[in-house]
Every structure is written in C-alpha cells, then in structure tokens.
Design a protein around this motif. Structure first.
Motif, PDB file in Angstrom:
ATOM      1  N   MET A   1      -8.983 -24.164   1.218  1.00 27.84           N
ATOM      2  CA  MET A   1      -7.894 -23.663   2.033  1.00 27.84           C
ATOM      3  C   MET A   1      -6.636 -24.464   1.705  1.00 27.84           C
ATOM      4  SD  MET A   1      -7.714 -23.245   6.202  1.00 27.84           S
ATOM      5  CE  MET A   1      -9.281 -22.431   6.256  1.00 27.84           C
ATOM      6  N   ALA A   2      -5.554 -23.776   1.524  1.00 27.07           N
ATOM      7  CA  ALA A   2      -4.291 -24.436   1.202  1.00 27.07           C
ATOM      8  C   ALA A   2      -3.680 -25.042   2.462  1.00 27.07           C
ATOM      9  CB  ALA A   2      -3.331 -23.421   0.596  1.00 27.07           C
ATOM     10  N   HIS A   3      -2.791 -25.977   2.257  1.00 21.54           N
ATOM     11  CA  HIS A   3      -2.084 -26.592   3.374  1.00 21.54           C
ATOM     12  C   HIS A   3      -0.595 -26.322   3.228  1.00 21.54           C
ATOM     13  CE1 HIS A   3      -5.853 -28.376   4.153  1.00 21.54           C
ATOM     14  NE2 HIS A   3      -5.422 -29.336   4.933  1.00 21.54           N
ATOM     15  N   SER A   4       0.062 -26.131   4.368  1.00 18.70           N
ATOM     16  CA  SER A   4       1.505 -25.912   4.359  1.00 18.70           C
ATOM     17  C   SER A   4       2.216 -27.246   4.133  1.00 18.70           C
ATOM     18  CB  SER A   4       1.951 -25.304   5.681  1.00 18.70           C
ATOM     19  OG  SER A   4       1.833 -26.251   6.723  1.00 18.70           O
ATOM     20  N   GLU A   5       3.528 -27.166   4.067  1.00 20.86           N
ATOM     21  CA  GLU A   5       4.323 -28.388   3.879  1.00 20.86           C
ATOM     22  C   GLU A   5       4.136 -29.353   5.045  1.00 20.86           C
ATOM     23  OE1 GLU A   5       8.398 -27.381   3.152  1.00 20.86           O
ATOM     24  OE2 GLU A   5       7.891 -26.028   1.516  1.00 20.86           O
ATOM     25  N   LYS A   6       3.819 -28.818   6.219  1.00 16.12           N
ATOM     26  CA  LYS A   6       3.634 -29.651   7.401  1.00 16.12           C
ATOM     27  C   LYS A   6       2.226 -30.224   7.475  1.00 16.12           C
ATOM     28  CE  LYS A   6       7.025 -27.096  10.064  1.00 16.12           C
ATOM     29  NZ  LYS A   6       7.281 -26.284  11.240  1.00 16.12           N
ATOM     30  N   GLY A   7       1.372 -29.857   6.512  1.00 15.57           N
ATOM     31  CA  GLY A   7       0.020 -30.390   6.493  1.00 15.57           C
ATOM     32  C   GLY A   7      -1.001 -29.543   7.220  1.00 15.57           C
ATOM     33  N   PRO A   9      -3.393 -26.239   7.817  1.00 13.46           N
ATOM     34  CA  PRO A   9      -4.037 -25.306   6.894  1.00 13.46           C
ATOM     35  C   PRO A   9      -3.414 -23.920   6.973  1.00 13.46           C
ATOM     36  CG  PRO A   9      -5.527 -25.943   8.675  1.00 13.46           C
ATOM     37  CD  PRO A   9      -4.272 -26.708   8.855  1.00 13.46           C
ATOM     38  N   GLU A  10      -3.387 -23.234   5.848  1.00 12.20           N
ATOM     39  CA  GLU A  10      -2.875 -21.865   5.785  1.00 12.20           C
ATOM     40  C   GLU A  10      -4.030 -20.935   5.467  1.00 12.20           C
ATOM     41  OE1 GLU A  10       0.220 -21.584   2.908  1.00 12.20           O
ATOM     42  OE2 GLU A  10       1.627 -22.740   4.099  1.00 12.20           O
ATOM     43  N   ILE A  11      -3.987 -19.734   6.007  1.00 15.29           N
ATOM     44  CA  ILE A  11      -5.002 -18.725   5.729  1.00 15.29           C
ATOM     45  C   ILE A  11      -4.384 -17.722   4.761  1.00 15.29           C
ATOM     46  CG2 ILE A  11      -6.438 -16.911   6.720  1.00 15.29           C
ATOM     47  CD1 ILE A  11      -6.359 -18.460   9.356  1.00 15.29           C
ATOM     48  N   ASP A  12      -5.113 -17.391   3.697  1.00 20.28           N
ATOM     49  CA  ASP A  12      -4.546 -16.474   2.718  1.00 20.28           C
ATOM     50  C   ASP A  12      -4.410 -15.070   3.317  1.00 20.28           C
ATOM     51  OD1 ASP A  12      -7.166 -15.585   2.666  1.00 20.28           O
ATOM     52  OD2 ASP A  12      -7.337 -15.603   0.488  1.00 20.28           O
ATOM     53  N   GLU A  14      -5.354 -12.097   2.419  1.00 22.89           N
ATOM     54  CA  GLU A  14      -6.542 -11.243   2.478  1.00 22.89           C
ATOM     55  C   GLU A  14      -7.386 -11.553   3.710  1.00 22.89           C
ATOM     56  OE1 GLU A  14     -10.527 -10.367  -0.162  1.00 22.89           O
ATOM     57  OE2 GLU A  14      -8.738 -11.092  -1.188  1.00 22.89           O
ATOM     58  N   LEU A  15      -7.556 -12.833   3.994  1.00 22.19           N
ATOM     59  CA  LEU A  15      -8.326 -13.232   5.175  1.00 22.19           C
ATOM     60  C   LEU A  15      -7.587 -12.863   6.463  1.00 22.19           C
ATOM     61  CD1 LEU A  15     -10.814 -14.548   6.373  1.00 22.19           C
ATOM     62  CD2 LEU A  15      -9.714 -16.773   6.061  1.00 22.19           C
ATOM     63  N   GLN A  16      -6.280 -13.044   6.485  1.00 24.60           N
ATOM     64  CA  GLN A  16      -5.481 -12.653   7.651  1.00 24.60           C
ATOM     65  C   GLN A  16      -5.637 -11.164   7.927  1.00 24.60           C
ATOM     66  OE1 GLN A  16      -1.345 -13.796   7.526  1.00 24.60           O
ATOM     67  NE2 GLN A  16      -1.834 -15.838   6.778  1.00 24.60           N
ATOM     68  N   THR A  17      -5.585 -10.358   6.879  1.00 18.91           N
ATOM     69  CA  THR A  17      -5.726  -8.916   7.020  1.00 18.91           C
ATOM     70  C   THR A  17      -7.102  -8.561   7.554  1.00 18.91           C
ATOM     71  OG1 THR A  17      -4.166  -8.582   5.210  1.00 18.91           O
ATOM     72  CG2 THR A  17      -5.574  -6.720   5.773  1.00 18.91           C
ATOM     73  N   HIS A  18      -8.131  -9.192   7.026  1.00 16.19           N
ATOM     74  CA  HIS A  18      -9.500  -8.952   7.463  1.00 16.19           C
ATOM     75  C   HIS A  18      -9.657  -9.285   8.959  1.00 16.19           C
ATOM     76  CE1 HIS A  18     -13.871  -8.740   7.152  1.00 16.19           C
ATOM     77  NE2 HIS A  18     -13.927  -9.903   7.769  1.00 16.19           N
ATOM     78  N   ILE A  19      -9.182 -10.446   9.339  1.00 11.23           N
ATOM     79  CA  ILE A  19      -9.259 -10.859  10.745  1.00 11.23           C
ATOM     80  C   ILE A  19      -8.470  -9.895  11.621  1.00 11.23           C
ATOM     81  CG2 ILE A  19      -8.573 -12.650  12.400  1.00 11.23           C
ATOM     82  CD1 ILE A  19      -9.168 -14.703  10.143  1.00 11.23           C
ATOM     83  N   GLY A  20      -7.288  -9.508  11.177  1.00 11.08           N
ATOM     84  CA  GLY A  20      -6.449  -8.582  11.941  1.00 11.08           C
ATOM     85  C   GLY A  20      -7.126  -7.246  12.177  1.00 11.08           C
ATOM     86  N   ARG A  21      -7.798  -6.720  11.156  1.00 12.10           N
ATOM     87  CA  ARG A  21      -8.502  -5.434  11.306  1.00 12.10           C
ATOM     88  C   ARG A  21      -9.615  -5.543  12.348  1.00 12.10           C
ATOM     89  NH1 ARG A  21      -9.031  -4.896   5.315  1.00 12.10           N
ATOM     90  NH2 ARG A  21      -7.060  -4.015   4.673  1.00 12.10           N
ATOM     91  N   HIS A  22     -10.358  -6.628  12.289  1.00  7.98           N
ATOM     92  CA  HIS A  22     -11.456  -6.799  13.243  1.00  7.98           C
ATOM     93  C   HIS A  22     -10.945  -7.020  14.668  1.00  7.98           C
ATOM     94  CE1 HIS A  22     -15.025  -6.646  10.723  1.00  7.98           C
ATOM     95  NE2 HIS A  22     -14.237  -7.111   9.767  1.00  7.98           N
ATOM     96  N   LEU A  23      -9.878  -7.762  14.830  1.00  2.00           N
ATOM     97  CA  LEU A  23      -9.299  -7.947  16.165  1.00  2.00           C
ATOM     98  C   LEU A  23      -8.796  -6.625  16.724  1.00  2.00           C
ATOM     99  CD1 LEU A  23      -7.332 -11.290  15.773  1.00  2.00           C
ATOM    100  CD2 LEU A  23      -9.317 -10.875  17.230  1.00  2.00           C
ATOM    101  N   LYS A  24      -8.111  -5.853  15.897  1.00  3.05           N
ATOM    102  CA  LYS A  24      -7.596  -4.552  16.335  1.00  3.05           C
ATOM    103  C   LYS A  24      -8.735  -3.642  16.755  1.00  3.05           C
ATOM    104  CE  LYS A  24      -4.631  -0.688  14.972  1.00  3.05           C
ATOM    105  NZ  LYS A  24      -5.220   0.128  15.984  1.00  3.05           N
TER     106      LYS A  24
END
Length: 60
Positions: A1-7, A9-12, A14-24
């Motif tokens: 998992m990548a980290h933002s400039e503030k340290g 973690p960032e979610i890519d 594709e994963l954000q989209t997947h989570i969003g579909r399931h929440l919806k």
C-alpha cells in the motif's frame, strides 16, 4: 500500500471503486426495507409531543 506525503496509507483507485460498489449495494438494500411498525409508532408519538409543545409555546 502506498503512503501519501503525510505518511497516511492510500488506497488505489481500483480498490476504492470495489469498496464503493459494495457499500452502495448494501445501502440500497437497506433503503428498500420497510420501517418497523414499532419505529413508526415511536415517530408518531414524538411528532404528537412536538405539536403539543408548539401549541403551548404559541399560547405564551
């Protein structure tokens, strides 16, 4: 998992989209369910008490 400039973690995307579909889908299922009668009764009681309070306030 990548980290933002503030340290943090960032979610890519594709994963954000997947989570969003399931929440919806989950929330859509909840929205089509009927409200239980007991809950409707409680709301009605609250509304009646608020109307009674408003009437008393107007009389002052």
């Amino acid at each position: 998992m990548a980290h933002s400039e503030k340290g943090s973690p960032e979610i890519d995307l594709e994963l954000q989209t997947h989570i969003g579909r399931h929440l919806k889908a989950s929330y859509d299922d909840i929205l089509v369910q009927n409200v239980p009668d007991r809950f409707l009764d409680l709301l009605k009681t609250l509304e009646e008490k608020e109307k009674g309070q408003d009437s008393r306030d107007e009389q002052r």
